[in-house]
Design an enzyme around this catalytic site. Structure first.
Site, short mmCIF file in Angstrom:
data_model
loop_
_atom_site.label_atom_id
_atom_site.label_comp_id
_atom_site.label_asym_id
_atom_site.label_seq_id
_atom_site.Cartn_x
_atom_site.Cartn_y
_atom_site.Cartn_z
N CYS A 1 3.30 -18.82 -11.92
CA CYS A 1 4.70 -19.54 -12.21
C CYS A 1 5.06 -19.46 -14.03
O CYS A 1 6.31 -18.90 -14.21
CB CYS A 1 4.97 -20.86 -11.53
N ARG B 1 -9.30 -19.70 -9.73
CA ARG B 1 -9.24 -21.05 -9.86
C ARG B 1 -10.77 -21.50 -9.60
O ARG B 1 -11.47 -20.82 -8.73
CB ARG B 1 -8.54 -21.64 -8.48
N GLN C 1 -2.13 -13.54 -5.25
CA GLN C 1 -1.22 -14.15 -4.79
C GLN C 1 0.04 -13.20 -4.36
O GLN C 1 0.42 -12.65 -5.37
CB GLN C 1 -0.59 -15.25 -5.45
N ASP D 1 3.00 -13.32 -4.67
CA ASP D 1 3.94 -14.64 -5.23
C ASP D 1 5.28 -14.12 -5.23
O ASP D 1 5.74 -12.91 -5.44
CB ASP D 1 3.37 -14.95 -6.66
N HIS E 1 8.86 -15.97 -7.43
CA HIS E 1 9.66 -17.11 -8.08
C HIS E 1 11.14 -16.76 -8.06
O HIS E 1 11.74 -15.90 -8.50
CB HIS E 1 9.19 -17.64 -9.54
N LYS F 1 6.10 -28.92 -0.30
CA LYS F 1 6.17 -27.58 0.35
C LYS F 1 5.75 -27.41 1.89
O LYS F 1 5.72 -28.21 2.47
CB LYS F 1 4.84 -26.95 -0.48
N HIS G 1 8.88 -21.51 -5.52
CA HIS G 1 7.67 -20.60 -5.61
C HIS G 1 7.11 -20.23 -3.91
O HIS G 1 7.67 -21.17 -3.22
CB HIS G 1 6.42 -21.27 -6.09
#
Length: 638
Positions: free
Chosen positions: A335, A364, A382, A384, A386, A465, A511
């Site tokens: 992000c 991570r 990911q 991902d 945004h 979420k 997200h």
RNA sequence: GCCGACGUAGCUCAACAGGCAGAGCAGCUGACUUGUAAUCAGCAGGUUACCGGUUCAAAUCCGGUCGUCGGCUCCA
């Protein structure tokens, strides 16, 4: 004497003497209940068969075939296990012992070491208790009586449970022989009703699920009313283990894991084929839906993570490095990078929503005990995105993402579960803003008539979420897709857009991921398909099997033609019998085998064999190509 | 990170209770030229995860480290 009216499930109404026991009227309802009845439901409430009927009401008999009956059965087995453990280990303290899907567990605080080697002794003692056939006897106690009973017994965890029961709670205990346990019930009539059982494993489990509490020993087991059912269940477990992606992944040459990089999977070329197909599909579908693809760096300066809040809320999960005397972090999320791109231009309300998509590699630091094949790793990609939007666009954007998740998961033939997670204890932002965001998610789901469960306090630190969960081969669920609303980061980074009024306004950020992690999704796919990927994903789609050396030229010709159509083709040119080559291709789960010998070569045709189905007969190559082009384009799942 | 188990050839697994580490499959070489799930023969393959200890002698017993598996906690 007074009579009570009993309404049976089949519509019959019967009259009995006041205070009649349910178990005494079983034969009149149905003879098979003498053996099969485990408990009952009186006026919708689950009760023991030994319960007296003292008012008119509806009665339903519960057997193992009912989900509730199964739970009663398993929970009773847990009590039998606890009794056995108490006999063998005097001084052991009881935790809780519920039924779970397909089994039960009980948590114990052992005065001595307990290992899985001790399970056999517990099983033997359980067998004795079952043979001794103690009735389960219910007693209701006052709070004081219950507290005294369990503190006298030294059951400190039970005392804690009683203390936390609500004021008006009915406190009941169940006795079987010398064993007594705090329990709401109901139970099966006696210990002898547990016919077939097995203890499966022992594991540590924190008391009441908190790391700050002592760790108890949890024993898992399962039970069935018939030995054959137990055996069938254990057999099914074995079968399921064969679908394990860690096993299949190695067998099929998709990926490998090495001590040199715990939690960092290595993808081989066949695994990369699957990843690339998934990503190609993903790019195509996102382009159609108005996403712009971006890519942000993996290593970014500490100051960015301080600004985003990760430094305060996520540091223990991050990896750090040093460049020219300043601290950098490997990104755990994409992000902040996306926000920096957002900020490179002055944005107008006319530009929104802006959908930045990124296949972003994040790192991570997961605790060592949680790593699990491809499902739980320390570096993953990911899929991902945004989305920056006006507050008025929130609902439509959430719905858009939910539709996309549904579209994707249906293509793979997945059933998925949806969960809504709310504000966690360690969160950024006010309660009001959280409520606003949570309600937006709820409204979107309710608008779509979606079933979901709520996980209180399980949200991310920056927002609530919606999670989409998929099942693995053993029925464990893994979070894949997720939609997370974020009112915090726009604030922290002071991002804005110019509204129609010419003033600066704060956009809302969302997200979201569809696959979740590509690695995890591949793991789920391997188990879902048992390694037999649909044609569009199969690393090798077609293998050509020449009968003898003299057919090799023809095989290579066919290979070229198929490759011209963009298929992934191999020729098994080894000097082996056809049966051997077929076996290998079947084990490698290659969708199509083309067998070519004298007959095929002469007539310029192929003999088609389909994975797991066998010989499909002779067709011309053009006909075959048409068929598989169709199958590939439709992403057909067999 | 915590609890429990496990770690032997590329893979699957042997090696009684401490006494020279073995088999099948895969691999390599050769023969066979093959018709819908395993052709035959030969060869090679190991610092028994790693480090230390006990012992005349350790895959085996003890301690530590790493990794893996099943859970807990945490999470995509």
């Amino acid at each position: 004497m007074d009579k009570v009216k009993v309404f049976l499930k089949n519509g019959e109404v019967k009259e009995y003497d006041y205070g009649v026991l349910i178990k005494d009227i079983l034969p009149e309802i149905n003879k098979r209940y003498i053996k099969e009845a485990l408990a009952a439901k009186f006026n919708g409430e689950l009760v023991d068969l030994s319960k007296k009927i003292t008012e008119d009401g509806s009665l339903e008999i519960i057997t193992f075939n009912d989900e509730e009956g199964k739970k009663v059965y398993l929970h009773s087995a847990a009590h039998v296990m606890a009794q056995a453990v108490k006999r063998l280990f005097p001084g052991v303290k009881l935790g809780i012992g519920p039924a779970i899907e397909n089994g039960f567990y009980y948590d114990f605080d052992f005065p001595v070491d307990f290992s899985s080697d001790d399970l056999a002794a517990v099983e033997d003692e359980m067998a004795k208790i079952i043979k001794e056939d103690y009735p389960f006897i219910r007693r209701e106690l006052s709070r004081q009586e219950a507290l005294k009973l369990f503190s006298d017994l030294g059951e400190k965890y039970k005392v804690e449970l009683i203390e936390d029961l609500p004021e008006d709670a009915v406190i009941s205990v169940y006795e079987q022989g010398e064993f007594i346990d705090l329990c709401a019930g109901p139970h099966v009539p006696s210990t002898g009703r547990i016919k077939a059982f097995k203890l499966l494993s022992v594991a540590g489990a924190y008391w009441r699920g908190s790391e700050n509490n002592p760790m108890l020993k949890r024993i898992y087991g399962t039970a069935f009313p018939k030995k054959s059912m137990l055996e069938e269940y254990l057999q099914k477990l074995e079968e399921a283990k064969k679908r394990d992606h860690r096993k299949l992944g190695v067998q099929l040459g998709l990926f490998s894991l090495h001590e040199e990089g715990p939690g960092f999977p290595f993808f081989h070329s066949k695994g990369m084929v699957i990843i690339n197909e998934l990503e190609n599909f993903w790019r195509k579908e996102h382009k159609i839906r108005g996403y712009q693809e971006i890519k942000t760096p993996i290593i970014l300066n500490r100051s960015l993570w301080e600004q985003s809040g990760h430094w305060d809320h996520y540091k223990e999960n991050m990896y750090f490095t040093e460049i020219d005397n300043s601290t950098y972090a490997l990104k755990p999320m994409n992000c902040p990078g996306a926000i920096l791109i957002y900020k490179t231009e002055q944005r107008s309300y006319r530009d929104l929503p802006i959908r930045f998509a990124e296949l972003g590699l994040v790192h991570r630091h997961e605790r060592s005990g949680v790593l699990h094949g491809l499902m739980r790793v320390r570096a993953f990609t990911q899929d991902d995105a945004h989305i920056f939007m006006l507050p008025s666009q929130i609902k439509d954007e959430i719905i858009g993402v939910m539709d996309l998740v549904d579209y994707f998961y249906n293509i793979f033939g997945f059933e998925y579960m949806v969960e809504l997670s709310t504000k966690p204890p360690k969160a950024m932002g006010s309660d009001e803003i959280w409520e606003q965001a949570t309600n937006a998610l709820k409204e979107a789901m309710e608008g779509k008539n979606m079933d979901y469960v709520i996980n209180e306090g399980e949200g991310a630190f920056y927002g609530p979420k919606i999670d989409f969960h998929l099942k693995d081969c053993l029925g464990r669920t893994w979070q894949c897709g997720t939609i997370q609303l974020d009112f915090m980061l726009p604030e922290k980074f002071d991002i804005n857009y110019i509204g129609p009024d010419g003033e600066k306004h704060r956009p809302v950020m969302l997200h979201r991921v569809i696959f979740g992690s590509i690695e995890r999704f591949v793991g789920i796919l391997i188990e879902h398909y048992g390694g037999a990927f649909p044609l569009w994903l199969a690393p090798v789609q077609i293998v050509i099997l020449p009968i003898a050396d003299r057919h090799l030229d023809y095989a290579l010709d066919i290979k070229k033609m198929l490759e011209r159509e963009d298929f992934r083709v191999e020729v098994d040119a080894r000097n082996e019998k056809i049966g051997y080559k077929i076996r290998e291709a079947e084990i490698q789960k290659i969708p199509y085998m083309l067998i070519v010998g004298d007959a095929e070569k002469e007539k310029e045709i192929v003999s088609v064999r389909k994975r797991r189905e066998g010989d499909l007969g002779l067709v011309s190559l053009t006909e075959f190509i048409e068929k598989i082009k169709f199958e590939r384009a439709n992403k057909t799942v067999q």
